[in-house]
Scaffold this active site. Structure first.
Site, PDB file in Angstrom:
ATOM      1  N   LYS A 239       4.946   0.720  -9.482  1.00 26.94           N
ATOM      2  CA  LYS A 239       5.626   0.405  -7.899  1.00 26.94           C
ATOM      3  C   LYS A 239       4.508  -0.033  -6.845  1.00 26.94           C
ATOM      4  CE  LYS A 239       7.370   3.089  -4.100  1.00 26.94           C
ATOM      5  NZ  LYS A 239       6.224   3.152  -3.011  1.00 26.94           N
ATOM      6  N   GLN A 240       5.030  -1.040  -6.541  1.00 26.51           N
ATOM      7  CA  GLN A 240       3.656  -1.785  -5.655  1.00 26.51           C
ATOM      8  C   GLN A 240       4.622  -2.517  -4.207  1.00 26.51           C
ATOM      9  OE1 GLN A 240       1.069  -2.481  -4.262  1.00 26.51           O
ATOM     10  NE2 GLN A 240       0.129  -2.826  -6.318  1.00 26.51           N
TER      11      GLN A 240
END
Length: 352
Positions: A239-240
């Site tokens: 997740k970014q």
């Protein structure tokens, strides 16, 4: 929602985003999301049969079931930002059941939240929607405020409540990142031993990443490297935050980079910047989901759909969207989640 509706939501950005063809990293050189993602990628890995089943369970739930794409509803902001700051606009979400209900009725692949939120409703819902327990948080009540991710419970506790996965955050670049790396590496190894999948929030945090008024915490080159550290830690999904600029290494004047990162592997287009994040996730072997960001009001729908289009066309796996959904009426929150999912269901929106 049709492609026409999506284009209308994108407004004057529609052509810029929907018609872009990437000339940086060819999509043929990436491992793209597909209905056979587990068989194509993870069956060759060191992940156990139990982990493969957990990953498949996550990908086979909700409106995006069987597509290879993933829509996760995350609510850890009650700890990360304070319950008041997060839930005052919609006090029903002080009750954990309503958090889970929104994920279920919103057609999400899974719900990611705290030990407390998921644990108190686990017997009622763990078999109805995949649980992802966020095992560490930034405790935000100390004064003066400090920014550090601290474990709130054990991996075994997450397994006991029926979770299919655990999530964690590492503040890459911070003074505490080495300790966090060690803690999460050990936690993820144990989660894999128990058969759970792992999701890593690969966030940057260091005041030095702000140079001459420009914030490089979401620079493509720095977030790309954060992703590369995350997949090396054996996260199954990364997740970014969506990249907003580039050139962080050169601006901060640290570390190592290469001119071809900027001359060949990226451009100024947001899809190409996001593609560099995907490239750093082992060329897409590990799925990239981007963050939906904070709720700003009237512009939320356009911003969320824009992020989904960029992520999908870059080669990403999906979106993790929380505040834009739960800081509005329940039925409207469902519509928001469905609108994001519609981008991934729309076969006319292809990888650039």
């Amino acid at each position: 929602m049709s492609s026409k509706n999506i284009a209308e939501i994108l407004g004057d950005k529609a052509g810029y985003l929907l018609n872009h063809t990437s000339t940086t990293v060819d999509k043929k050189d990436l491992h793209l999301p597909s209905p056979t993602h587990i068989d194509d990628i993870w069956i060759n890995s060191n992940r156990s049969n139990q982990v493969l089943r957990s990953l498949q369970t996550l990908l086979n739930h909700g409106r995006l079931s069987g597509t290879g794409y993933c829509s996760i509803f995350p609510v850890d902001q009650g700890i990360e930002h304070s319950a008041g700051a997060s839930f005052a606009p919609n006090p029903m979400y002080f009750d954990p059941e309503n958090i889970i209900r929104l994920a279920v009725e919103g057609g999400c692949n899974g719900v990611a939240s705290t030990f407390g939120v998921l644990g108190i409703m686990s017997r009622k819902y763990a078999h109805k929607i995949p649980f992802i327990v966020k095992i560490n948080h930034n405790e935000f009540l100390s004064y003066p405020n400090k920014f550090d991710q601290t474990l709130f419970g054990t991996v075994k506790s997450a397994w006991d409540m029926g979770a299919v996965g655990v999530g964690a955050t590492i503040y890459w670049g911070s003074a505490e990142s080495t300790r966090q790396l060690k803690e999460i590496a050990e936690a993820f190894q144990y989660a894999h031993e128990l058969g759970m999948c792992t999701i890593l929030w690969c966030y940057l945090r260091n005041n030095a990443f702000k140079v001459d008024g420009v914030d490089y915490h979401t620079a493509a080159d720095l977030t790309g490297q954060a992703n590369h550290l995350g997949v090396t830690l054996q996260a199954d999904i990364i997740k970014q935050k969506l990249p907003t600029n580039n050139g962080g290494y050169n601006a901060v004047k640290f570390g190592k980079t290469h001119k071809l990162v900027y001359e060949k592997l990226t451009s100024d287009h947001p899809i190409d910047l996001c593609r560099y994040q995907v490239l750093n996730c082992f060329s897409g072997r590990v799925g990239l989901i981007n963050s939906g960001g904070e709720s700003k009001g009237a512009s939320d729908l356009q911003e969320a759909v824009t992020t989904a289009v960029i992520n999908k066309r870059a080669g990403g796996m999906g979106l993790i969207l929380g505040r834009k959904a739960f800081q509005r009426p329940f039925a409207e929150g469902i519509e928001f989640l469905n609108a994001i999912q519609d981008v991934y269901l729309d076969q006319n929106i292809t990888v650039a």
